[in-house]
Scaffold this motif. Sequence first.
Motif, PDB file in Angstrom:
ATOM      1  N   LEU A 178       0.831  -1.205   0.000  1.00  0.00           N
ATOM      2  CA  LEU A 178       0.000   0.000   0.000  1.00  0.00           C
ATOM      3  C   LEU A 178       0.868   1.259   0.000  1.00  0.00           C
ATOM      4  O   LEU A 178       0.524   2.253  -0.650  1.00  0.00           O
ATOM      5  CB  LEU A 178      -0.965  -0.004   1.184  1.00  0.00           C
ATOM      6  CG  LEU A 178      -2.087  -1.041   1.092  1.00  0.00           C
ATOM      7  CD1 LEU A 178      -2.948  -1.017   2.343  1.00  0.00           C
ATOM      8  CD2 LEU A 178      -2.932  -0.842  -0.161  1.00  0.00           C
ATOM      9  N   ASP A 208       0.885   4.293  -2.707  1.00  0.00           N
ATOM     10  CA  ASP A 208       0.748   5.690  -2.270  1.00  0.00           C
ATOM     11  C   ASP A 208       1.958   6.557  -2.616  1.00  0.00           C
ATOM     12  O   ASP A 208       1.856   7.777  -2.575  1.00  0.00           O
ATOM     13  CB  ASP A 208       0.502   5.749  -0.765  1.00  0.00           C
ATOM     14  CG  ASP A 208      -0.884   5.265  -0.380  1.00  0.00           C
ATOM     15  OD1 ASP A 208      -1.750   5.142  -1.266  1.00  0.00           O
ATOM     16  OD2 ASP A 208      -1.094   4.998   0.825  1.00  0.00           O
ATOM     17  N   HIS A 255      -0.262   9.322  -7.717  1.00  0.00           N
ATOM     18  CA  HIS A 255      -0.906   9.563  -6.422  1.00  0.00           C
ATOM     19  C   HIS A 255      -0.541  10.948  -5.894  1.00  0.00           C
ATOM     20  O   HIS A 255      -1.397  11.664  -5.380  1.00  0.00           O
ATOM     21  CB  HIS A 255      -0.480   8.477  -5.428  1.00  0.00           C
ATOM     22  CG  HIS A 255      -1.180   8.548  -4.114  1.00  0.00           C
ATOM     23  ND1 HIS A 255      -2.453   8.071  -3.928  1.00  0.00           N
ATOM     24  CD2 HIS A 255      -0.775   9.029  -2.915  1.00  0.00           C
ATOM     25  CE1 HIS A 255      -2.811   8.263  -2.669  1.00  0.00           C
ATOM     26  NE2 HIS A 255      -1.805   8.838  -2.029  1.00  0.00           N
ATOM     27  N   TYR A 314      -4.440  12.662  -5.854  1.00  0.00           N
ATOM     28  CA  TYR A 314      -4.772  11.604  -4.903  1.00  0.00           C
ATOM     29  C   TYR A 314      -6.092  10.925  -5.237  1.00  0.00           C
ATOM     30  O   TYR A 314      -6.186   9.712  -5.337  1.00  0.00           O
ATOM     31  CB  TYR A 314      -4.808  12.200  -3.491  1.00  0.00           C
ATOM     32  CG  TYR A 314      -5.388  11.300  -2.439  1.00  0.00           C
ATOM     33  CD1 TYR A 314      -6.726  11.375  -2.098  1.00  0.00           C
ATOM     34  CD2 TYR A 314      -4.597  10.372  -1.784  1.00  0.00           C
ATOM     35  CE1 TYR A 314      -7.268  10.538  -1.135  1.00  0.00           C
ATOM     36  CE2 TYR A 314      -5.118   9.543  -0.821  1.00  0.00           C
ATOM     37  CZ  TYR A 314      -6.455   9.625  -0.502  1.00  0.00           C
ATOM     38  OH  TYR A 314      -6.982   8.801   0.440  1.00  0.00           O
ATOM     39  N   ALA A 315      -7.150  11.692  -5.425  1.00  0.00           N
ATOM     40  CA  ALA A 315      -8.484  11.137  -5.648  1.00  0.00           C
ATOM     41  C   ALA A 315      -8.554  10.339  -6.945  1.00  0.00           C
ATOM     42  O   ALA A 315      -9.145   9.251  -6.991  1.00  0.00           O
ATOM     43  CB  ALA A 315      -9.525  12.252  -5.646  1.00  0.00           C
ATOM     44  N   ASP A 337      -6.058   8.859  -8.529  1.00  0.00           N
ATOM     45  CA  ASP A 337      -5.270   7.642  -8.367  1.00  0.00           C
ATOM     46  C   ASP A 337      -6.036   6.588  -7.578  1.00  0.00           C
ATOM     47  O   ASP A 337      -6.140   5.443  -8.010  1.00  0.00           O
ATOM     48  CB  ASP A 337      -3.941   7.957  -7.670  1.00  0.00           C
ATOM     49  CG  ASP A 337      -3.162   6.702  -7.330  1.00  0.00           C
ATOM     50  OD1 ASP A 337      -2.684   6.030  -8.269  1.00  0.00           O
ATOM     51  OD2 ASP A 337      -3.038   6.381  -6.136  1.00  0.00           O
ATOM     52  N   VAL A 338      -6.572   6.952  -6.444  1.00  0.00           N
ATOM     53  CA  VAL A 338      -7.269   5.985  -5.587  1.00  0.00           C
ATOM     54  C   VAL A 338      -8.500   5.431  -6.287  1.00  0.00           C
ATOM     55  O   VAL A 338      -8.773   4.231  -6.227  1.00  0.00           O
ATOM     56  CB  VAL A 338      -7.617   6.621  -4.216  1.00  0.00           C
ATOM     57  CG1 VAL A 338      -8.499   5.696  -3.405  1.00  0.00           C
ATOM     58  CG2 VAL A 338      -6.340   6.943  -3.447  1.00  0.00           C
ATOM     59  N   SER A 339      -9.253   6.273  -6.988  1.00  0.00           N
ATOM     60  CA  SER A 339     -10.449   5.779  -7.670  1.00  0.00           C
ATOM     61  C   SER A 339     -10.102   4.854  -8.839  1.00  0.00           C
ATOM     62  O   SER A 339     -10.905   4.011  -9.218  1.00  0.00           O
ATOM     63  CB  SER A 339     -11.328   6.940  -8.149  1.00  0.00           C
ATOM     64  OG  SER A 339     -10.675   7.669  -9.164  1.00  0.00           O
ATOM     65  N   ARG A 385      -7.783   2.572  -8.774  1.00  0.00           N
ATOM     66  CA  ARG A 385      -7.187   1.337  -8.261  1.00  0.00           C
ATOM     67  C   ARG A 385      -8.099   0.119  -8.380  1.00  0.00           C
ATOM     68  O   ARG A 385      -7.673  -0.997  -8.108  1.00  0.00           O
ATOM     69  CB  ARG A 385      -6.733   1.522  -6.815  1.00  0.00           C
ATOM     70  CG  ARG A 385      -5.537   2.444  -6.721  1.00  0.00           C
ATOM     71  CD  ARG A 385      -5.034   2.569  -5.319  1.00  0.00           C
ATOM     72  NE  ARG A 385      -3.962   3.562  -5.240  1.00  0.00           N
ATOM     73  CZ  ARG A 385      -3.372   3.898  -4.110  1.00  0.00           C
ATOM     74  NH1 ARG A 385      -3.732   3.329  -2.964  1.00  0.00           N
ATOM     75  NH2 ARG A 385      -2.423   4.817  -4.119  1.00  0.00           N
ATOM     76  N   CYS A 386      -9.326   0.309  -8.812  1.00  0.00           N
ATOM     77  CA  CYS A 386     -10.200  -0.838  -9.073  1.00  0.00           C
ATOM     78  C   CYS A 386      -9.901  -1.460 -10.434  1.00  0.00           C
ATOM     79  O   CYS A 386     -10.397  -2.535 -10.757  1.00  0.00           O
ATOM     80  CB  CYS A 386     -11.668  -0.424  -8.990  1.00  0.00           C
ATOM     81  SG  CYS A 386     -12.131   0.797 -10.234  1.00  0.00           S
TER      82      CYS A 386
END
Length: 180
Positions: A34, A38, A43, A47-48, A50-52, A54-55
């Motif tokens: 993780l 990050d 990222h 940030y948003a 990148d995280v969204s 990750r699916c």
Amino acid sequence: MNEQGVIYRGSNNYIFSLAWDFGQFEDNMVDICLRMLDRNLKHAKDYADDVSARCNPIYVSRVVSAMINSVDDRGVLAGNWSPPYVGGQNPTHWSGSYPILRQWYNLGSHPVKFGQCWVFAGVMCSVMRLLGIPCRVVINFKSAHNTNSNLTIDEYHSDYGVAKKTSPDSIWNFHVWTEA
């Protein structure tokens, strides 16, 4: 899902195996992987976004691939293809992914020195397996390294065929990568 496996090295006339401990179930591997996600440049930029993303296993695979190689980001391994290996380990020293990943994590995400293709592939395979992306290490021998993308290995000779001109194209004795 195998935690232990074999990575082959050598040449087409002399193939030998290297036992590799993928170590994807070791303590702290979730935290290490993780952190790797990050620390990627995407990222840091958004940030948003990148995280969204990750699916998407393709997105995650590309991020992990970029983060394994430390050249242009804050990745895990620095490559070195010939001695000296000052300030690090000869790539043949490594026989598993977890010691590399743990060292990267414990040293504040500074690149571990040194890796070559089989080390990069073994570490990437470990991270991908931990993240739930099926993968394996793939090896080929007499591997074409085509530098100008013309799908040929070019050889240049003088008018009389005596002296060979140098070409950046080459045939590597072997090459290793991760298929996911």
